[in-house]
Design a protein around this motif. Sequence first.
Motif, PDB file in Angstrom:
ATOM      1  N   VAL A   1       0.829  -1.205   0.000  1.00 43.64           N
ATOM      2  CA  VAL A   1       0.000   0.000   0.000  1.00 43.64           C
ATOM      3  C   VAL A   1       0.865   1.258   0.000  1.00 43.64           C
ATOM      4  O   VAL A   1       0.616   2.198  -0.772  1.00 43.64           O
ATOM      5  N   SER A   2       1.878   1.288   0.848  1.00 48.66           N
ATOM      6  CA  SER A   2       2.732   2.469   0.920  1.00 48.66           C
ATOM      7  C   SER A   2       3.508   2.675  -0.375  1.00 48.66           C
ATOM      8  O   SER A   2       3.696   3.818  -0.819  1.00 48.66           O
ATOM      9  N   GLN A   3       3.933   1.587  -1.015  1.00 46.47           N
ATOM     10  CA  GLN A   3       4.655   1.707  -2.282  1.00 46.47           C
ATOM     11  C   GLN A   3       3.759   2.261  -3.379  1.00 46.47           C
ATOM     12  O   GLN A   3       4.159   3.128  -4.154  1.00 46.47           O
ATOM     13  N   VAL A   4       2.518   1.763  -3.417  1.00 47.48           N
ATOM     14  CA  VAL A   4       1.570   2.239  -4.427  1.00 47.48           C
ATOM     15  C   VAL A   4       1.257   3.717  -4.220  1.00 47.48           C
ATOM     16  O   VAL A   4       1.308   4.526  -5.155  1.00 47.48           O
ATOM     17  N   LEU A   5       0.937   4.097  -2.978  1.00 48.05           N
ATOM     18  CA  LEU A   5       0.560   5.483  -2.703  1.00 48.05           C
ATOM     19  C   LEU A   5       1.725   6.442  -2.901  1.00 48.05           C
ATOM     20  O   LEU A   5       1.533   7.567  -3.384  1.00 48.05           O
TER      21      LEU A   5
ATOM     22  N   ILE B   1      -3.967   5.856  -8.651  1.00 51.26           N
ATOM     23  CA  ILE B   1      -3.743   4.857  -7.594  1.00 51.26           C
ATOM     24  C   ILE B   1      -4.143   3.472  -8.097  1.00 51.26           C
ATOM     25  O   ILE B   1      -3.441   2.477  -7.879  1.00 51.26           O
ATOM     26  N   GLY B   2      -5.297   3.399  -8.804  1.00 51.54           N
ATOM     27  CA  GLY B   2      -5.748   2.114  -9.328  1.00 51.54           C
ATOM     28  C   GLY B   2      -4.795   1.527 -10.347  1.00 51.54           C
ATOM     29  O   GLY B   2      -4.496   0.324 -10.326  1.00 51.54           O
ATOM     30  N   VAL B   3      -4.307   2.378 -11.261  1.00 48.94           N
ATOM     31  CA  VAL B   3      -3.370   1.904 -12.281  1.00 48.94           C
ATOM     32  C   VAL B   3      -2.069   1.442 -11.648  1.00 48.94           C
ATOM     33  O   VAL B   3      -1.520   0.380 -11.999  1.00 48.94           O
ATOM     34  N   ARG B   4      -1.557   2.220 -10.698  1.00 49.96           N
ATOM     35  CA  ARG B   4      -0.310   1.847 -10.035  1.00 49.96           C
ATOM     36  C   ARG B   4      -0.487   0.538  -9.256  1.00 49.96           C
ATOM     37  O   ARG B   4       0.393  -0.326  -9.279  1.00 49.96           O
ATOM     38  N   ALA B   5      -1.628   0.366  -8.588  1.00 52.33           N
ATOM     39  CA  ALA B   5      -1.893  -0.885  -7.865  1.00 52.33           C
ATOM     40  C   ALA B   5      -1.996  -2.056  -8.833  1.00 52.33           C
ATOM     41  O   ALA B   5      -1.504  -3.163  -8.551  1.00 52.33           O
ATOM     42  N   LEU B   6      -2.609  -1.818  -9.994  1.00 51.25           N
ATOM     43  CA  LEU B   6      -2.727  -2.866 -11.006  1.00 51.25           C
ATOM     44  C   LEU B   6      -1.359  -3.308 -11.499  1.00 51.25           C
ATOM     45  O   LEU B   6      -1.075  -4.499 -11.660  1.00 51.25           O
ATOM     46  N   ILE B   7      -0.478  -2.334 -11.713  1.00 47.15           N
ATOM     47  CA  ILE B   7       0.863  -2.651 -12.218  1.00 47.15           C
ATOM     48  C   ILE B   7       1.684  -3.363 -11.155  1.00 47.15           C
ATOM     49  O   ILE B   7       2.346  -4.377 -11.422  1.00 47.15           O
ATOM     50  N   GLU B   8       1.668  -2.837  -9.933  1.00 45.61           N
ATOM     51  CA  GLU B   8       2.471  -3.418  -8.865  1.00 45.61           C
ATOM     52  C   GLU B   8       1.980  -4.810  -8.458  1.00 45.61           C
ATOM     53  O   GLU B   8       2.768  -5.633  -7.991  1.00 45.61           O
TER      54      GLU B   8
END
Length: 303
Positions: free
Chosen positions: A7-11, A191-198
Amino acid sequence: LLPAGFVSQVLSQAIPEGLVIPFSIIMPAMLAVNLIISLLEDTGLLPRYSVALEKVGSIFGVSGQAVIPLSMGFGCRTPAVLATRVLPSPGERFIVVALLSIVIPCAATVGIMASVISAFQASLGVLIGAMIMTLVVLGVFFRRLHPGERKEIYELPPLRIPDWRNVTRKVGQRFSGFFTEVLPLLLVMSIGVRALIESGLLELVVGIEGLTRLAFGIPAEAFVAVLITIVQRYLAPLVLLNLALTPREATIAIAMIALSLPCLPVMVVTVRELGGKQLAKILGLGFATSFSVGIILNLILPH
């Protein structure tokens, strides 16, 4: 529950991305477009362009009045669809709404497309050429779909020096949507795109990699970005910005995104204004246009 580290990496990555791009690229583009449109309206020039472009409008099977909603579409396409009420026939309204949905980019889309072009050195000339050719081809198609002569009587307001209070008020009303709609949506989507990628979920689409490479010359992840246009067109390039693309791949992908589907707000307004059947036709044309552009560019662009 998601791991705290994830979570912290994504945010930590998504929030700066979701703020820098809107304020550095999208906001200036929206402000400039809305200012120009407001000035044209307040000086009385916009209705005169309707008369001057009467012959140009006939290419697409519409009257010169279509320039008003089409011009507004470069600011935001949702109120532009509502502005088609000034057109005299249902056929003309359908044509203009279809052009707004498929070809005309809103100011937010222009800004985010510019960031993709800059990031990957994509070809601006190819993109502009594809948009112009698509506009011409659709125009010929629509003219044959709704033939007929139109005799229009225009009531032109007097030319006047713009009142800056009116201009400022109009820009403020149109631009307020940036802070209430565009910015929050871009931040959430970032945030959604970054979470999807990670999370690695994009790796699940590698099964269609061969198909997307063969047909469009782009990776499967970029094709996912094309499909995201059905939610919001200016959100789709955010996926591209997080991929490793060649200039050729980026050019094809951004062209497919630029010439694709109406976003969700435009679809809702279109159903209310024209009905579900007309929206279905526009969606079909949007898919056909986007896929055709991708296939053609894949065939003609050098590797």
